[in-house]
Design a protein around this motif. Structure first.
Motif, PDB file in Angstrom:
ATOM      1  N   THR A  43      25.091  45.168  32.468  1.00  0.00           N
ATOM      2  CA  THR A  43      25.420  44.796  33.836  1.00  0.00           C
ATOM      3  C   THR A  43      25.709  43.297  33.850  1.00  0.00           C
ATOM      4  O   THR A  43      24.916  42.504  33.344  1.00  0.00           O
ATOM      5  CB  THR A  43      24.272  45.119  34.808  1.00  0.00           C
ATOM      6  N   VAL A  44      26.851  42.920  34.420  1.00  0.00           N
ATOM      7  CA  VAL A  44      27.304  41.532  34.418  1.00  0.00           C
ATOM      8  C   VAL A  44      27.073  40.921  35.792  1.00  0.00           C
ATOM      9  O   VAL A  44      27.475  41.479  36.814  1.00  0.00           O
ATOM     10  CB  VAL A  44      28.796  41.448  34.034  1.00  0.00           C
ATOM     11  N   ARG A  45      26.437  39.746  35.794  1.00  0.00           N
ATOM     12  CA  ARG A  45      26.177  39.003  37.035  1.00  0.00           C
ATOM     13  C   ARG A  45      26.591  37.552  36.854  1.00  0.00           C
ATOM     14  O   ARG A  45      27.025  37.145  35.771  1.00  0.00           O
ATOM     15  CB  ARG A  45      24.685  39.069  37.389  1.00  0.00           C
ATOM     16  N   SER A  46      26.413  36.784  37.889  1.00  0.00           N
ATOM     17  CA  SER A  46      26.770  35.370  37.870  1.00  0.00           C
ATOM     18  C   SER A  46      26.129  34.661  36.679  1.00  0.00           C
ATOM     19  O   SER A  46      24.927  34.781  36.442  1.00  0.00           O
ATOM     20  CB  SER A  46      26.298  34.704  39.166  1.00  0.00           C
ATOM     21  N   GLY A  47      26.959  33.955  35.907  1.00  0.00           N
ATOM     22  CA  GLY A  47      26.476  33.165  34.778  1.00  0.00           C
ATOM     23  C   GLY A  47      26.290  33.923  33.487  1.00  0.00           C
ATOM     24  O   GLY A  47      25.991  33.318  32.454  1.00  0.00           O
ATOM     25  N   ASP A  48      26.458  35.244  33.503  1.00  0.00           N
ATOM     26  CA  ASP A  48      26.256  36.033  32.286  1.00  0.00           C
ATOM     27  C   ASP A  48      27.402  35.840  31.299  1.00  0.00           C
ATOM     28  O   ASP A  48      28.572  35.700  31.691  1.00  0.00           O
ATOM     29  CB  ASP A  48      26.137  37.528  32.622  1.00  0.00           C
ATOM     30  N   LEU A  49      27.042  35.886  30.019  1.00  0.00           N
ATOM     31  CA  LEU A  49      28.035  35.815  28.946  1.00  0.00           C
ATOM     32  C   LEU A  49      28.540  37.211  28.632  1.00  0.00           C
ATOM     33  O   LEU A  49      27.756  38.139  28.445  1.00  0.00           O
ATOM     34  CB  LEU A  49      27.407  35.203  27.692  1.00  0.00           C
ATOM     35  N   ILE A  50      29.859  37.359  28.598  1.00  0.00           N
ATOM     36  CA  ILE A  50      30.490  38.583  28.098  1.00  0.00           C
ATOM     37  C   ILE A  50      30.969  38.257  26.692  1.00  0.00           C
ATOM     38  O   ILE A  50      31.961  37.544  26.503  1.00  0.00           O
ATOM     39  CB  ILE A  50      31.656  39.032  28.998  1.00  0.00           C
ATOM     40  N   ASP A  51      30.259  38.777  25.716  1.00  0.00           N
ATOM     41  CA  ASP A  51      30.469  38.377  24.321  1.00  0.00           C
ATOM     42  C   ASP A  51      31.514  39.266  23.663  1.00  0.00           C
ATOM     43  O   ASP A  51      31.226  40.053  22.753  1.00  0.00           O
ATOM     44  CB  ASP A  51      29.141  38.444  23.567  1.00  0.00           C
ATOM     45  N   GLU A  52      32.737  39.138  24.129  1.00  0.00           N
ATOM     46  CA  GLU A  52      33.860  39.890  23.571  1.00  0.00           C
ATOM     47  C   GLU A  52      34.590  39.006  22.577  1.00  0.00           C
ATOM     48  O   GLU A  52      35.006  37.887  22.911  1.00  0.00           O
ATOM     49  CB  GLU A  52      34.811  40.345  24.671  1.00  0.00           C
ATOM     50  N   ILE A  53      34.762  39.501  21.374  1.00  0.00           N
ATOM     51  CA  ILE A  53      35.436  38.727  20.338  1.00  0.00           C
ATOM     52  C   ILE A  53      36.863  38.417  20.770  1.00  0.00           C
ATOM     53  O   ILE A  53      37.638  39.309  21.095  1.00  0.00           O
ATOM     54  CB  ILE A  53      35.427  39.503  19.002  1.00  0.00           C
ATOM     55  N   GLY A  54      37.205  37.133  20.802  1.00  0.00           N
ATOM     56  CA  GLY A  54      38.538  36.698  21.218  1.00  0.00           C
ATOM     57  C   GLY A  54      38.704  36.558  22.711  1.00  0.00           C
ATOM     58  O   GLY A  54      39.731  36.047  23.176  1.00  0.00           O
ATOM     59  N   ASN A  55      37.720  36.992  23.500  1.00  0.00           N
ATOM     60  CA  ASN A  55      37.812  36.918  24.960  1.00  0.00           C
ATOM     61  C   ASN A  55      36.444  36.612  25.577  1.00  0.00           C
ATOM     62  O   ASN A  55      36.047  37.220  26.562  1.00  0.00           O
ATOM     63  CB  ASN A  55      38.322  38.251  25.535  1.00  0.00           C
ATOM     64  N   ARG A  56      35.714  35.685  24.993  1.00  0.00           N
ATOM     65  CA  ARG A  56      34.397  35.345  25.527  1.00  0.00           C
ATOM     66  C   ARG A  56      34.551  34.780  26.942  1.00  0.00           C
ATOM     67  O   ARG A  56      35.405  33.940  27.200  1.00  0.00           O
ATOM     68  CB  ARG A  56      33.685  34.329  24.641  1.00  0.00           C
TER      69      ARG A  56
ATOM     70  N   HIS B 157      44.238  44.299  23.745  1.00  0.00           N
ATOM     71  CA  HIS B 157      44.927  43.218  23.043  1.00  0.00           C
ATOM     72  C   HIS B 157      45.396  42.109  23.981  1.00  0.00           C
ATOM     73  O   HIS B 157      45.959  41.114  23.522  1.00  0.00           O
ATOM     74  CB  HIS B 157      46.108  43.786  22.246  1.00  0.00           C
ATOM     75  N   MET B 158      45.173  42.270  25.279  1.00  0.00           N
ATOM     76  CA  MET B 158      45.510  41.207  26.233  1.00  0.00           C
ATOM     77  C   MET B 158      44.393  40.164  26.292  1.00  0.00           C
ATOM     78  O   MET B 158      43.237  40.448  25.964  1.00  0.00           O
ATOM     79  CB  MET B 158      45.676  41.789  27.637  1.00  0.00           C
ATOM     80  N   SER B 159      44.741  38.983  26.756  1.00  0.00           N
ATOM     81  CA  SER B 159      43.707  38.007  27.101  1.00  0.00           C
ATOM     82  C   SER B 159      43.033  38.453  28.397  1.00  0.00           C
ATOM     83  O   SER B 159      43.562  39.290  29.136  1.00  0.00           O
ATOM     84  CB  SER B 159      44.319  36.622  27.285  1.00  0.00           C
ATOM     85  N   HIS B 160      41.873  37.882  28.664  1.00  0.00           N
ATOM     86  CA  HIS B 160      41.181  38.205  29.914  1.00  0.00           C
ATOM     87  C   HIS B 160      42.066  37.895  31.114  1.00  0.00           C
ATOM     88  O   HIS B 160      42.166  38.690  32.056  1.00  0.00           O
ATOM     89  CB  HIS B 160      39.876  37.408  30.000  1.00  0.00           C
ATOM     90  N   GLU B 161      42.737  36.763  31.090  1.00  0.00           N
ATOM     91  CA  GLU B 161      43.588  36.364  32.219  1.00  0.00           C
ATOM     92  C   GLU B 161      44.744  37.347  32.412  1.00  0.00           C
ATOM     93  O   GLU B 161      45.117  37.674  33.545  1.00  0.00           O
ATOM     94  CB  GLU B 161      44.126  34.953  31.999  1.00  0.00           C
ATOM     95  N   GLU B 162      45.303  37.838  31.315  1.00  0.00           N
ATOM     96  CA  GLU B 162      46.387  38.821  31.413  1.00  0.00           C
ATOM     97  C   GLU B 162      45.886  40.140  31.997  1.00  0.00           C
ATOM     98  O   GLU B 162      46.582  40.765  32.805  1.00  0.00           O
ATOM     99  CB  GLU B 162      46.999  39.047  30.031  1.00  0.00           C
TER     100      GLU B 162
END
Length: 518
Positions: free
Chosen positions: A90-103, A417-422
């Motif tokens: 579960t993701v909340r404010s300030g949490d790290l999403i540890d995705e390789i290439g898209n942290r 394969h997209m960036s988070h922003e994409e």
């Protein structure tokens, strides 16, 4: 009053309560075996100091650790990540999403109602292991709205892409189908012209509507639920009823297709404030027994113990235990240096890696509620597939909307394969077809591509029933003093119930090993 046979009783139960009610009736009459419960496994309290090492702090690892710790065993959990829970995230404010290439670091506002279940989102009512632990640990639940007739359906090929309410689509589809079939009951209508294309599309529609075989035959469906199995054993489908019996009941008039699927039938639940509530409760019970950011680099089995090497704070360290329970994902475990038998390592490496994608948004207001949508799911033919509306915090201020839940493999890999922003930009663009002006409400986003998630590299193993019986039996069988667990060793992969069930099986196996070595 005349005598009421079991069959007649169950037929009346079906007419009023549907298949779920019939299932409970069969259980009550003793005509079905019950779900596996805590009574079907046991670990004796520790009679001598025994050290149990658990590799991986996923849900199965936490459950096993919790049960062993309260029975007096010396327990240590090695978790490679900065957090426990595995795919329960579960993701909340300030949490790290540890995705390789898209942290990413989540930028949601700090508010208990603003969270994103990147992993499990639903708890079916028949997942009694999960619900039982929630009750025992004091983890509060609320209803998860899985079906909402007020939600939207969009398809570019439908009405030139105009959205329609889900209930409109379903009602019209059934209505026109019923009309076509009714007309064809009149022999004079059989000769009315129909193109070959129309006929083929109708046949395909009927196959999907009725869950027919490629030959157009009905042989039962998992939509009706299972008589037994499907979790830790192969599923057994229910016998089909005769059509006159179905027509004699009134269930088809309203409820027949209201909610379908063994794990999607209402009521569904979620944990208040985020589905990692069960993880946090177990973590508190195991305080001081979890070593974080401890990545296993080697496993050696001996006749008398299990020896593990791991990397922590940049240094390699060694530890040993009398026994080892392991929920590290199979494809990752296969790459760790070990003296596992080669066939066993091959089985682990061949476990498939799931590819699900989720993209969530914090909206500055709950605009969907103005469209009469309170929870539920909208569907689109675009790659984002689903928009899932929050079931909690109704009529509040801001809200977190799941703006994409992608389980189509090709689309999921494209988003992976997209960036988070994409991903965010594309999800907003496609969401506009369901909610015009959609992007204007979005303040920030978070995305998770499970294929890329560090220490996971995939999600549900999706093991098909009856296809890998021998492989699964070999995976969950002990190798020396080492036992593999996790939903990857069950027929219910991708669900917390499978993970917990696997922990119970592993604990029983451990108990048997201890007794054999006594």
């Amino acid at each position: 009053m005349g005598s009421l046979s079991r069959r007649n009783f169950l037929m009346r139960l079906a007419a009023t309560g549907g298949s779920a009610a019939v299932y409970q009736g069969l259980l009550g009459l003793g005509l079905l075996p019950t779900q596996a419960t805590a009574d079907e496994w046991d670990v004796a309290p520790a009679s001598k100091p025994l050290r149990i090492l658990i590799l991986g702090g996923g849900l199965s690892g936490l459950i096993a650790g919790f049960e062993l710790h309260r029975r007096g065993y010396q327990v240590e959990i090695l978790e490679a990540s900065h957090r426990v829970g595995g795919r329960n995230l579960t993701v909340r404010s300030g949490d790290l999403i540890d995705e390789i290439g898209n942290r990413q670091t989540c930028t949601f506002d700090k508010d208990p109602n603003l969270y994103f279940n990147a992993g499990p989102a639903r708890i079916p009512a028949h997942h009694q292991r999960v619900l039982g632990y929630c009750q025992e640990l004091g983890v509060p639940l609320e209803v998860f709205v899985n079906y909402n007739g007020q939600a939207w359906v969009h398809d570019d090929k439908l009405l030139d892409g105009r959205r329609v309410r889900l209930r409109e689509y379903v009602t019209d589809a059934r209505g026109f189908l019923a009309e076509m079939l009714t007309k064809n009951l009149d022999s004079r209508a059989i000769d009315q012209p129909m193109t070959s294309g129309d006929a083929e599309r109708l046949r395909d529609f009927l196959r999907r509507f009725g869950d027919l075989s490629a030959a157009g035959e009905y042989g039962g469906s998992s939509r009706a639920g299972y008589v037994n199995g499907g979790f830790l054993a192969p599923a057994i489908k229910k016998e089909t009823m005769e059509f006159p019996e179905l027509l004699a009941a009134d269930f088809w008039r309203l409820g027949m297709n209201f909610a379908e699927g063994e794990t999607m039938t209402a009521p569904l639940m979620q944990i208040v404030g985020g589905n990692d509530g069960i993880v946090r409760a177990l973590e508190a019970k195991l305080d001081g027994r979890i070593r974080y950011q401890a990545q296993v680099t080697g496993i050696q089995l001996t006749d008398s113990d299990v020896r593990v090497r791991y990397l922590a704070a940049g240094e390699e360290q060694d530890t040993r235990a009398d026994y080892c329970l392991n929920c590290i994902p199979g494809p990752l475990l296969a790459g760790i240096e070990s003296n596992f038998p080669e066939p066993y390592r091959a089985l682990m490496s061949n476990l498939p890696r799931g590819h699900l994608i989720k993209v969530a948004f914090q909206a500055k207001e709950r605009f969907w509620e103005r469209e009469l949508i309170y929870g539920g799911i909208s569907w689109t033919s675009d790659p984002i597939q689903q928009l899932v509306y929050p079931s909690g915090g109704l009529q509040g201020g801001k809200g977190v909307l799941l703006g994409a839940y992608i389980f189509n493999r090709d689309n999921a890999l494209r988003f992976t394969h997209m960036s988070h922003e994409e991903r965010v930009a594309e999800a907003i663009k496609q969401g506009e077809k369901l909610h015009p002006g959609y992007g204007d409400y979005m303040e920030c986003g978070a995305s998770v591509a499970w294929w890329n998630m560090n220490h996971q590299l995939g999600c549900a193993a999706h093991v098909a029933n009856n296809e890998n019986d021998q492989a699964l039996s070999q995976l969950k069988a002990p190798v020396g003093r080492h036992i593999l667990m996790g939903d990857q060793t069950t027929y219910h992969s991708g669900w917390q119930e499978g993970a917990i069930g696997s922990a119970h099986v592993a604990l029983q196996t451990l108990n048997d090993l201890i007794l054999n070595h006594a």
